[in-house]
Design a protein around this motif. Structure first.
Motif, PDB file in Angstrom:
ATOM      1  N   UNK A  12     -24.519  38.360  21.514  1.00 20.31           N
ATOM      2  CA  UNK A  12     -25.759  38.466  22.287  1.00 20.31           C
ATOM      3  C   UNK A  12     -26.247  37.084  22.703  1.00 20.31           C
ATOM      4  N   UNK A  13     -26.163  36.132  21.765  1.00 23.16           N
ATOM      5  CA  UNK A  13     -26.601  34.776  22.100  1.00 23.16           C
ATOM      6  C   UNK A  13     -25.752  34.188  23.209  1.00 23.16           C
ATOM      7  N   UNK A  14     -24.446  34.434  23.168  1.00 23.95           N
ATOM      8  CA  UNK A  14     -23.573  33.880  24.202  1.00 23.95           C
ATOM      9  C   UNK A  14     -23.808  34.564  25.539  1.00 23.95           C
ATOM     10  N   UNK A  15     -24.065  35.883  25.518  1.00 21.73           N
ATOM     11  CA  UNK A  15     -24.368  36.564  26.777  1.00 21.73           C
ATOM     12  C   UNK A  15     -25.681  36.058  27.366  1.00 21.73           C
ATOM     13  N   UNK A  16     -26.655  35.784  26.505  1.00 22.18           N
ATOM     14  CA  UNK A  16     -27.921  35.215  26.976  1.00 22.18           C
ATOM     15  C   UNK A  16     -27.693  33.827  27.565  1.00 22.18           C
ATOM     16  N   UNK A  17     -26.852  33.046  26.916  1.00 19.55           N
ATOM     17  CA  UNK A  17     -26.536  31.716  27.428  1.00 19.55           C
ATOM     18  C   UNK A  17     -25.888  31.792  28.804  1.00 19.55           C
ATOM     19  N   UNK A  18     -24.947  32.727  28.955  1.00 23.24           N
ATOM     20  CA  UNK A  18     -24.305  32.905  30.261  1.00 23.24           C
ATOM     21  C   UNK A  18     -25.336  33.289  31.317  1.00 23.24           C
ATOM     22  N   UNK A  19     -26.247  34.182  30.961  1.00 22.42           N
ATOM     23  CA  UNK A  19     -27.281  34.612  31.904  1.00 22.42           C
ATOM     24  C   UNK A  19     -28.175  33.446  32.314  1.00 22.42           C
ATOM     25  N   UNK A  20     -28.540  32.604  31.341  1.00 19.30           N
ATOM     26  CA  UNK A  20     -29.365  31.430  31.649  1.00 19.30           C
ATOM     27  C   UNK A  20     -28.630  30.484  32.597  1.00 19.30           C
ATOM     28  N   UNK A  21     -27.359  30.225  32.307  1.00 13.87           N
ATOM     29  CA  UNK A  21     -26.572  29.316  33.144  1.00 13.87           C
ATOM     30  C   UNK A  21     -26.438  29.852  34.572  1.00 13.87           C
ATOM     31  N   UNK A  22     -26.230  31.153  34.699  1.00 14.30           N
ATOM     32  CA  UNK A  22     -26.117  31.759  36.028  1.00 14.30           C
ATOM     33  C   UNK A  22     -27.441  31.630  36.782  1.00 14.30           C
ATOM     34  N   UNK A  23     -28.541  31.926  36.098  1.00 19.01           N
ATOM     35  CA  UNK A  23     -29.859  31.839  36.736  1.00 19.01           C
ATOM     36  C   UNK A  23     -30.158  30.407  37.187  1.00 19.01           C
ATOM     37  N   UNK A  24     -29.844  29.453  36.328  1.00 22.58           N
ATOM     38  CA  UNK A  24     -30.072  28.057  36.686  1.00 22.58           C
ATOM     39  C   UNK A  24     -29.198  27.660  37.869  1.00 22.58           C
ATOM     40  N   UNK A  25     -27.946  28.114  37.853  1.00 22.78           N
ATOM     41  CA  UNK A  25     -27.049  27.814  38.965  1.00 22.78           C
ATOM     42  C   UNK A  25     -27.544  28.360  40.294  1.00 22.78           C
ATOM     43  N   UNK A  26     -28.257  29.494  40.242  1.00 20.61           N
ATOM     44  CA  UNK A  26     -28.803  30.079  41.466  1.00 20.61           C
ATOM     45  C   UNK A  26     -30.051  29.334  41.931  1.00 20.61           C
ATOM     46  N   UNK A  27     -30.915  28.953  40.990  1.00 22.54           N
ATOM     47  CA  UNK A  27     -32.193  28.350  41.340  1.00 22.54           C
ATOM     48  C   UNK A  27     -32.114  26.858  41.634  1.00 22.54           C
ATOM     49  N   UNK A  28     -31.214  26.165  40.958  1.00 22.01           N
ATOM     50  CA  UNK A  28     -31.188  24.703  41.036  1.00 22.01           C
ATOM     51  C   UNK A  28     -31.017  24.167  42.462  1.00 22.01           C
ATOM     52  N   UNK A  29     -30.153  24.745  43.293  1.00 27.41           N
ATOM     53  CA  UNK A  29     -30.011  24.203  44.651  1.00 27.41           C
ATOM     54  C   UNK A  29     -31.301  24.214  45.465  1.00 27.41           C
ATOM     55  N   UNK A  30     -32.249  25.095  45.107  1.00 29.08           N
ATOM     56  CA  UNK A  30     -33.494  25.184  45.864  1.00 29.08           C
ATOM     57  C   UNK A  30     -34.491  24.088  45.472  1.00 29.08           C
ATOM     58  N   UNK A  31     -34.275  23.447  44.335  1.00 31.99           N
ATOM     59  CA  UNK A  31     -35.242  22.451  43.854  1.00 31.99           C
ATOM     60  C   UNK A  31     -34.624  21.070  43.638  1.00 31.99           C
ATOM     61  N   UNK A  32     -33.362  20.918  43.937  1.00 31.46           N
ATOM     62  CA  UNK A  32     -32.667  19.655  43.680  1.00 31.46           C
ATOM     63  C   UNK A  32     -32.246  19.035  45.000  1.00 31.46           C
ATOM     64  N   UNK A  33     -32.797  17.873  45.278  1.00 32.78           N
ATOM     65  CA  UNK A  33     -32.443  17.145  46.491  1.00 32.78           C
ATOM     66  C   UNK A  33     -31.335  16.158  46.141  1.00 32.78           C
ATOM     67  N   UNK A  34     -30.125  16.426  46.582  1.00 29.96           N
ATOM     68  CA  UNK A  34     -28.974  15.595  46.219  1.00 29.96           C
ATOM     69  C   UNK A  34     -28.989  14.305  47.044  1.00 29.96           C
ATOM     70  N   UNK A  35     -29.570  13.262  46.496  1.00 27.43           N
ATOM     71  CA  UNK A  35     -29.641  12.005  47.236  1.00 27.43           C
ATOM     72  C   UNK A  35     -28.848  10.877  46.570  1.00 27.43           C
ATOM     73  N   UNK A  36     -28.985  10.747  45.247  1.00 25.67           N
ATOM     74  CA  UNK A  36     -28.315   9.650  44.554  1.00 25.67           C
ATOM     75  C   UNK A  36     -28.825   8.289  44.968  1.00 25.67           C
ATOM     76  N   UNK A  37     -30.055   8.216  45.497  1.00 29.34           N
ATOM     77  CA  UNK A  37     -30.567   6.958  46.041  1.00 29.34           C
ATOM     78  C   UNK A  37     -30.629   5.854  44.990  1.00 29.34           C
ATOM     79  N   UNK A  38     -31.113   6.173  43.801  1.00 29.13           N
ATOM     80  CA  UNK A  38     -31.250   5.136  42.776  1.00 29.13           C
ATOM     81  C   UNK A  38     -29.893   4.675  42.263  1.00 29.13           C
TER      82      UNK A  38
END
Length: 400
Positions: A12-38
């Motif tokens: 159950x813990x591993x399935x929850x971990x997979x679900x969290x990783x999938x959710x983050x993978x879906x949401x992250x592109x909407x809030x992460x500006x890939x610049x690498x400026x620094x």
């Protein structure tokens, strides 16, 4: 009798971990500006060490006006990423920062009750979820080193049984000066051996800079160190320090006036008192996180991505405060939820529009500052002193 996949607690813990990783993978592109400026500025510093270290602080790139602002030793550390192709350098930067994030969480989770029950699945889940926290995702996006420095300092300060504690702290301060506040923490908690190690390591980094480029090192320590004009617009909402707050309230774009100096002095005194109090109480994580808050609040510029110290501070609230111990889930959800939502970006910004904020916008636009102050008050009133021998609370433990 078989319980099925979801009936097994480990699965159950591993399935929850997979679900969290999938959710983050879906949401992250909407809030992460890939610049690498620094990271590009870091690469500039490393390149100048190889090509012409005497011109380090005058060098600029075509597409980025920001100069290199760290000590010369910081540029020396960046030589490896300077010789890598850009895609490789950016990938390595993200990979090392992700590893540092996992180290931060491991060091933090060990301070929680039932820490052993988290296991690898829990560590991966919280590390993945924290990618949505604004300071973390901005650090990764910009190619910053905040997570790496935070992990080094936490490891060096919290692992009290290590005989050479302090060396990594001194190196971190040699790369970026803000970790010097942790030297004050070692003083008020009487950790003299660690302080000696940290001071020696820091001195070596300074000496290394003078050996590589004496003129550039002299210029940095005598002229550029106090030049905040090289860092960026101080009124910008991303600057969550006391200086940024006072500039936005008073309209004085120069900053660094008498009011700021008084507030900084009071913050250092109160912060170091609280750091010592928490350390003696046995709340080492909280003490270390508060020291991190001192550096962020008192620095002339503390961009939002510098505030990765909010991660250990949030965990410290769960053990070091009454509300955290009584309502751990609600406390964690509120703290980390606000960091994900990042109210500091909800308000008008850029072009000094921050100077016209109303009261509500001041509350939202300075959210990290208010969160830090609230956490400090809650930890100060946290109570529940722990019975810990003085040798383990104030002085280092060294294996005999």
């Amino acid at each position: 009798m078989t319980t099925g996949i979801l009936g097994d607690p480990v699965k159950r813990r591993w399935w929850l971990t997979v679900a969290v990783c999938v959710a983050v993978g879906i949401l992250l592109p909407f809030v992460w500006d890939h610049t690498g400026a620094d990271l590009k500025v870091y690469r500039l510093g490393g390149s100048m060490v190889l090509d012409d270290p005497s011109s380090l602080y005058a060098a600029r790139m075509r597409d980025i006006s920001m100069p290199f602002t760290y000590p010369l030793f910081g540029a020396m550390v960046m030589v490896p990423v300077a010789v890598m192709p850009w895609p490789v350098a950016y990938g390595v930067s993200i990979a090392v920062s992700l590893l540092a994030l996992a180290v931060i969480w491991r060091l933090c989770l060990r301070r929680l009750p039932l820490a052993g029950s988290w296991g690898p699945a829990g560590l991966i889940a919280v590390s993945a979820a924290s990618l949505l926290i604004e300071p973390v995702r901005e650090t990764l996006s910009y190619g910053q080193i905040n997570l790496i420095l935070c992990a080094l300092i936490l490891y060096d300060v919290l692992e009290v049984r290590r005989p050479r504690r302090g060396i990594w702290l001194g190196i971190a301060a040699g790369i970026k000066l803000t970790p010097l506040v942790f030297f004050g923490m070692l003083v008020v908690t009487r950790q003299w051996r660690a302080l000696a190690h940290a001071s020696a390591a820091f001195a070596v980094t300074v000496l290394a800079g003078f050996l590589i480029a004496p003129s550039a090192a002299w210029e940095y320590w005598t002229k550029l160190l106090s030049d905040t004009g090289r860092i960026g617009g101080l009124a910008y909402s991303g600057n969550q320090s006391w200086n940024g707050f006072l500039i936005r309230v008073t309209g004085d774009l120069e900053g660094g006036g008498l009011a700021w100096k008084v507030v900084v002095l009071l913050t250092v005194v109160a912060g170091l008192w609280l750091t010592r109090t928490l350390w003696l109480r046995g709340e080492r994580l909280g003490a270390t996180a508060i020291a991190g808050m001192i550096s962020l609040l008192c620095s002339p510029v503390s961009w939002s991505h510098h505030w990765v110290w909010m991660v250990p501070l949030g965990v410290a609230l769960l053990t070091g405060t009454r509300v955290g111990r009584r309502f751990p889930v609600h406390t964690a959800a509120t703290w980390f939820g606000l960091l994900m939502l990042a109210p500091i970006w909800w308000v008008p910004r850029r072009g000094n529009r921050e100077l016209d904020w109303n009261m509500i916008e001041q509350v939202a636009g300075n959210a990290y500052l208010w969160l830090a102050l609230t956490a400090g008050i809650l930890l100060a009133a946290g109570g529940r002193a722990k019975s810990v021998p003085s040798a383990t609370t104030v002085r280092e433990q060294v294996p005999r």
